[in-house]
Design a protein around this motif. Structure first.
Motif, short mmCIF file in Angstrom:
data_model
loop_
_atom_site.label_atom_id
_atom_site.label_comp_id
_atom_site.label_asym_id
_atom_site.label_seq_id
_atom_site.Cartn_x
_atom_site.Cartn_y
_atom_site.Cartn_z
N PRO A 75 -0.90 7.43 18.14
CA PRO A 75 0.13 7.83 17.19
C PRO A 75 -0.41 7.73 15.76
N PRO A 76 0.08 8.55 14.85
CA PRO A 76 -0.45 8.55 13.49
C PRO A 76 0.03 7.33 12.70
N LEU A 77 -0.67 7.09 11.64
CA LEU A 77 -0.32 6.01 10.74
C LEU A 77 0.93 6.41 9.96
N LEU A 78 1.94 5.57 9.97
CA LEU A 78 3.19 5.97 9.32
C LEU A 78 3.17 5.74 7.81
N LEU A 79 2.09 5.14 7.34
CA LEU A 79 1.96 4.93 5.91
C LEU A 79 1.73 6.29 5.23
N ARG A 92 0.80 -1.21 0.00
CA ARG A 92 0.00 0.00 0.00
C ARG A 92 0.84 1.27 0.00
N GLY A 93 2.14 1.09 -0.12
CA GLY A 93 3.01 2.27 -0.15
C GLY A 93 4.09 2.17 0.91
N ASP A 94 4.87 3.23 1.04
CA ASP A 94 5.97 3.22 1.99
C ASP A 94 5.50 3.57 3.40
N VAL A 95 5.95 2.74 4.37
CA VAL A 95 5.74 3.09 5.77
C VAL A 95 6.94 3.90 6.21
N GLN A 96 6.71 5.17 6.55
CA GLN A 96 7.83 6.07 6.84
C GLN A 96 8.24 5.93 8.30
N ALA A 97 8.95 4.85 8.57
CA ALA A 97 9.19 4.46 9.95
C ALA A 97 10.36 5.20 10.59
N LEU A 98 11.24 5.76 9.79
CA LEU A 98 12.36 6.51 10.37
C LEU A 98 12.67 7.66 9.44
N GLU A 99 12.57 8.87 10.00
CA GLU A 99 12.66 10.05 9.16
C GLU A 99 13.79 10.94 9.65
N ASN A 100 14.82 11.10 8.84
CA ASN A 100 15.80 12.13 9.13
C ASN A 100 16.41 12.11 10.51
N ALA A 101 16.87 10.95 10.94
CA ALA A 101 17.42 10.86 12.30
C ALA A 101 18.88 11.31 12.29
N THR A 102 19.19 12.25 13.17
CA THR A 102 20.56 12.72 13.32
C THR A 102 20.91 12.74 14.80
N PHE A 103 21.89 11.95 15.17
CA PHE A 103 22.29 11.94 16.58
C PHE A 103 23.66 11.27 16.69
N THR A 104 24.26 11.36 17.87
CA THR A 104 25.55 10.70 18.09
C THR A 104 25.51 9.94 19.40
N ILE A 105 26.35 8.93 19.47
CA ILE A 105 26.55 8.24 20.75
C ILE A 105 28.04 8.31 21.02
N ALA A 106 28.42 8.84 22.16
CA ALA A 106 29.83 9.02 22.46
C ALA A 106 30.45 7.71 22.95
N ASP A 107 31.75 7.67 22.94
CA ASP A 107 32.45 6.51 23.51
C ASP A 107 32.04 6.34 24.96
N GLY A 108 31.72 5.12 25.32
CA GLY A 108 31.39 4.86 26.72
C GLY A 108 29.99 5.27 27.11
N GLU A 109 29.23 5.79 26.15
CA GLU A 109 27.88 6.25 26.49
C GLU A 109 26.87 5.10 26.40
N ILE A 110 26.00 5.04 27.39
CA ILE A 110 24.86 4.14 27.29
C ILE A 110 23.67 5.02 26.96
N MET A 111 23.19 4.88 25.71
CA MET A 111 22.06 5.71 25.32
C MET A 111 20.78 4.88 25.33
N GLY A 112 19.81 5.34 26.05
CA GLY A 112 18.52 4.68 26.03
C GLY A 112 17.70 5.22 24.88
N LEU A 113 16.94 4.35 24.21
CA LEU A 113 16.05 4.81 23.14
C LEU A 113 14.64 4.39 23.53
N ALA A 114 13.79 5.37 23.72
CA ALA A 114 12.45 5.05 24.20
C ALA A 114 11.41 5.73 23.34
N GLY A 115 10.20 5.26 23.47
CA GLY A 115 9.10 5.82 22.69
C GLY A 115 8.00 4.79 22.62
#
Ligand SMILES: Nc1ncnc2c1ncn2[C@@H]1O[C@H](COP(=O)(O)OP(=O)(O)OP(=O)(O)O)[C@@H](O)[C@H]1O
Ligand SMILES: Nc1ncnc2c1ncn2[C@@H]1O[C@H](COP(=O)(O)OP(=O)(O)OP(=O)(O)O)[C@@H](O)[C@H]1O
Ligand code: SF4
Ligand SMILES: [Mg+2]
Ligand SMILES: [Mg+2]
Lengths: 320, 288, 316
Positions: A272-276, A16-39
């Motif tokens: 949350p909206p439909l990502l389609l 039915r088309g593209d599911v836009q599941a990840l849009e323009n993500a820009t971030f960094t993880i430093a050495d030794g960093e524990i980054m949590g990803l939530a949502g």
């Protein structure tokens, strides 16, 4: 900088088309960093984690650049990624516990995985055993089949396995969500231990359980409907969030010592909206209590304070 | 909008089935041979077993596929052989699959007594020396048709299929979706056929392919020792004869290659179809 | 009312079924009409086994489970189907609850075929839409998809919606929110609590998280290795946990107001098997353990109103 992600956009192709599941993500993880990803469920956490290591159909790479230890990862090329997988970047997939081949003994499976990466099992065995001790697993597990292990044991086994070659980055996708509280605590603390001992340089811990991130993560990144909403140190996200979504999300967490009959905790109204076919502009707009006309443009992910990134027009306005 | 409309499902299934290249190629080959088996025999005036002309002739406009050492027309043998091979494969393989699947599913899902009894039956059939039984039966029947032969073959070939399917069923029945169906008040029989069997679709098809191939080979053996259909012809028999009369050593490739290539192509096409079907049945493997 | 009376489950394990595994030992408690009772314990404590026995998916070794006074092990055929009209369950792992080769909404179709064969399309669609909305799903987002195209949370709420299609009185909710994300967790918890209020639904809420049990229920049963070690009102359990195991469970709950204390969770102890004495003996940190702990299994005794504990330190 251990991991650097720029403008990463990944879709799923469907009939039915593209599911836009990840849009323009820009971030960094430093050495030794524990980054949590939530949502919220379905916001694209797994998509982000997977796209860094196993970007395969129906996933579709749209654009973006990922560098790990100053080396660009060819994430769009499943073949070329083989070089990096497991050695430099490793993942514990969501539901990995149930994905182990039931007909192989753990030791045999380990050997096969290692050998597929041209690493000798024999030479690695002493280190493997040392790490099993660290996670309190007896060496006998190598002679057992996956079904003979409990959930917590499997999860610890997968942890040891995926970090055996000391990757730079480990992506742990919901590794605690199927465990009981006491094992959860032990496994979460082991993750920190792995970082402290240098088995992995940095970690991306994907979970919907923010209270666990509060216990172990250095920083937390919040996603909403495929867009990054906020990233900051754990203390700031929990105690001083700036994005309206983060605020509501933190507010909706079950609190210890609250009873439904006395105080009813509130979730976030709406869905949350439909990502389609996601809404234009800020995807949180429809549920956002402070949205205004500017929000029909996509808010950029901007560092408003050192180490604190937010994507919200309202926030930019009040800061200006 | 609310429930899954069967028509839509079917059309989606068809959509993926038709888009799948492996399935299309496999099906194409199969249909080609099937048509050949149906039409082929009408295109020749020669009987497959009578001596039609000079012996050991290479292919010519008179004898399209050449002739055998005894002057039989290879094309006629091939066309008739293909037909009976298809019949034996479909009926014999079909019966073998059907019996094996039903017994395997029931034994695996019900467990307990049902399993024990069916297991016993499986073991008995497994140890009976198939060939001697067939010889005895053949001795009692004066006129043997291709159908009788197929049924015999099918009824003796199912045990291993039952075994394999029982094991698969065993592992599937502990899955939670089966529990969910039980909590919906579904009868066991229905659960077996609507929840468990569909999960094994491509596996079942593989069983059928193996049964199909096995039936062809069994038929060849029977034909060869003269227990096949009275005055029958099959691809297996052709090959056996060709080997027996040293067709290869004498350079009579036209006698050996058509039946060999046809068997290989048919079984191969079935395999390719199986891989393709796997992709169609398993939504995760579908190429988007 | 659902009542468990001395219920045990013994699995035969080992190569020839030579060994016995006591998954549930002599468990008695009841779930009154319109109440939520939490069943709390670590992994492997027998929570799921109890839930499955209530749902007639696993046979009981000894003891009885009765629903509104009827021994459920006697139910067959139509009577069993009728039982399922009133009693349903939702499981922990949303992924294996779906047949991977079919679309996820097939679970609704099965319910329709089995329980509402004559219902008109329009009426059914309305009913289905209502229950999907009740669990916070947008029908347009989720229908007509394969399980792997939906997230765990969506699948889990599908299962609750399925149970709501029936006129259930009792729901076994086995760790249903452990795979859900934070914001929907509260929604699902509230949903369960609301269903209790509005429909008078009784719920056996299985969880390993004491704070969730506290939020939603008035009563809780704490299970360890198949034995009830403490039980009573959640206020009592929460404010004055008596069994060392209950206290350990409390301390391990991740909270936002304080960090974990450095208490070692002894993971290896979970594997060992105790035959006599207190089931928690080898992990118990209590200094003044009496010799009794190792020789006698402490029975469940009442220490105050609505509060029972099985620990030698509380026996007269
Ligand atoms: N194979 C697929 N085909 C189409 N859409 C998909 C597929 N896999 C995921 N999606 C969609 O992509 C979006 C992001 O999914 P993803 O699995 O990354 O979410 P998540 O944040 O990991 O959720 P959860 O917390 O439930 O694991 C969702 O809307 C989901 O429906
Ligand atoms: N079919 C089975 N055969 C043998 N042993 C079993 C079976 N099912 C469960 N067990 C055992 O019974 C014990 C209790 O299992 P159960 O699944 O009820 O625990 P649980 O409290 O639900 O744990 P979790 O939190 O991991 O779901 C475990 O030791 C388990 O290994
Ligand atoms: S950008 Fe606008 S809609 Fe989005 S969170 Fe900020 S205020 Fe709300
Ligand atoms: Mg995920
Ligand atoms: Mg369980």
């Amino acid at each position: 900088m251990s991991l650097q992600v720029e403008n990463l956009t990944v879709y799923y192709r469907t009939l039915r088309g593209d599911v836009q599941a990840l849009e323009n993500a820009t971030f960094t993880i430093a050495d030794g960093e524990i980054m949590g990803l939530a949502g919220e469920s379905g916001c694209g956490k797994t998509t982000l984690g997977h796209s860094l290591i196993y970007l395969k159909p129906p996933m579709r790479f749209i654009e973006g650049r990922v560098t790990l230890d100053n080396e660009e990862l060819p994430i769009w090329d499943m073949e070329r990624m083989n070089e990096f997988r497991f050695k430099k970047i490793s993942i514990i997939p969501q539901y990995a516990m149930n994905a182990m081949n039931p007909t192989r003994k753990i030791g045999k499976m380990t050997a096969e995985i290692l050998e597929s990466r041209k690493v000798s099992y024999k030479a690695t065995l002493p280190e493997l055993k040392r790490r099993l001790d660290l996670v309190e697993l007896s060496h006998d597990v190598l002679n057992m089949y996956p079904i003979e292990l409990s959930g917590g044991m499997k999860q610890r086994m997968v942890m040891v396995l995926s970090t055996l070659l000391n990757p730079s980055l480990l992506i742990a996708d919901e590794i605690t969500s199927a465990l009981d509280v006491s094992t959860q605590k032990a496994v979460a603390e082991m993750l920190v231990g792995f970082r402290d001992r240098g088995f992995v340089k940095s970690l991306m811990v994907i979970t919907h359980d923010i209270s666990i991130l509060y216990q172990i993560a250095d920083s937390i990144m919040i996603m909403y409907a495929g867009q990054l909403a906020e990233k900051a140190s754990t203390q700031v996200i929990i105690h001083n969030p700036r994005h309206p979504y983060t605020k509501m999300l933190i507010g909706s967490l079950p609190k210890v010592g609250v009873k439904h009959s006395k105080q009813r905790l509130a979730g976030i109204p709406g869905k949350p909206p439909l990502l389609l076919n996601p809404p234009v502009g800020c995807r949180f707009r429809e549920r956002c209590p402070v949205a205004f006309d500017k929000c029909f443009d996509v808010p950029p992910f901007i560092e408003i304070e050192p180490g604190h990134f937010v994507a919200c027009w309202k926030e930019f306005e009040s800061n200006a | 909008m609310a429930q899954e409309r069967p028509k839509e499902v079917r059309s989606e299934f068809l959509y993926f089935a038709l888009r799948n290249r492996k399935l299309r190629v496999g099906l194409g080959i199969l249909v080609f041979f099937l048509l050949f088996a149906i039409i082929g025999p009408f295109l020749t005036e020669y009987d497959p077993n009578t001596y039609a002309g000079p012996s050991a002739q290479p292919p010519s406009s008179e004898f399209w596929f050449g002739t055998t050492t005894f002057g039989q027309d290879v094309y006629s043998q091939f066309a008739h052989g293909l037909r009976s091979t298809f019949i034996v494969g479909l009926i014999g393989g079909g019966i073998g699959t059907l019996v094996g699947v039903v017994i395997g599913l029931l034994a695996g899902y019900r467990g307990g007594m049902v399993d024990e009894i069916l297991n016993m039956l499986t073991n008995i059939v497994l140890i009976i020396p198939t060939l001697s039984v067939l010889i005895i039966i053949a001795a009692y029947l004066a006129v043997r048709g291709i159908l009788t032969e197929s049924v015999f073959i099918g009824l003796t070939a199912w045990p291993w299929a039952a075994r394999a399917i029982r094991a698969q069923t065993f592992s599937l029945r502990t899955r939670e979706f089966v529990d969910l169906a039980r909590m919906s008040g579904r009868s066991s029989l229905r659960i077996v056929f609507t929840e468990i069997a569909p999960n094994m679709m491509s596996y079942l098809f593989l069983v059928f392919i193996l049964q199909f191939g096995g039936a062809i080979l069994n038929a060849a053996t029977l034909d060869f020792i003269g227990l096949g259909p009275t005055r029958g012809m099959s691809l297996g028999l052709m090959m056996n004869n060709a080997v027996l009369w040293a067709a290869l050593q004498l350079g009579m490739w036209w006698w050996l290659i058509p039946p060999g290539a046809a068997i290989a192509a048919i079984v191969g096409a079935l395999y390719v179809m199986n891989v393709g079907l796997d992709e169609v049945f398993n939504p995760k493997l579908r190429e988007m | 009312m659902l009542k468990l009376d001395g219920v045990s489950k013994v699995y035969r394990v080992g190569t020839f079924g030579g060994k016995e595994l006591h998954a549930v030992s002599n468990v008695s408690f009841e779930v009154p009409d319109g109440e939520v009772v939490s069943l709390i314990g670590e992994s492997g404590s027998g929570k799921t086994t109890i839930g499955r026995m209530i749902l007639r998916l696993t046979p009981i070794t000894s003891g009885t489970i009765s629903f509104n006074g009827v021994d459920i092990s006697t139910l067959q055929g139509e009577a069993l189907k009728d039982y399922y009209r009133q009693v349903q369950g939702v499981f922990q792992d949303p992924f294996s609850s779906y047949n991977p080769i079919f679309k996820a909404d097939r679970i609704f179709r099965i319910v329709r075929e089995e329980f509402f064969p004559g219902m008109k399309d329009q009426e059914w669609n309305g009913k289905l839409e209502d229950s999907l909305k009740a669990v916070g799903l947008n029908p347009a987002h989720v229908l007509n998809k394969f399980p792997h195209q939906l997230s765990g949370g969506q699948l889990q709420r599908f299962l609750i919606a399925r149970a709501l299609l029936l006129d259930i009185q009792f729901l076994v909710a086995d760790e249903i929110i452990s795979m859900l994300d934070a914001s929907t967790r509260i929604d699902v918890l509230n949903l369960l609590a609301d269903l209790k209020e509005s429909r008078g639904l009784s719920i056996l809420f299985i969880t390993h998280d004491l704070s969730l049990g506290y939020y939603i229920s008035e009563h809780a049963v704490i299970l360890y290795r198949g034995c009830v070690v403490e039980m009573g009102s959640t206020d009592r359990l929460y404010n004055t946990p008596l069994h060392p195991y209950t206290r350990m469970l409390m301390a391990a709950v991740p909270r936002l107001d304080k960090k974990w204390e450095k208490v070692e969770v002894e993971l290896r102890g979970k594997q060992s098997q105790i035959t006599t004495g207190c089931v928690y003996y080898d992990r118990c940190p209590e200094a003044e353990r009496s010799a009794d702990c190792l020789t006698h299994r402490p029975p469940l005794v009442q220490v105050e109103d609505d509060h029972f504990v099985a620990c030698s330190r509380y026996m007269e």
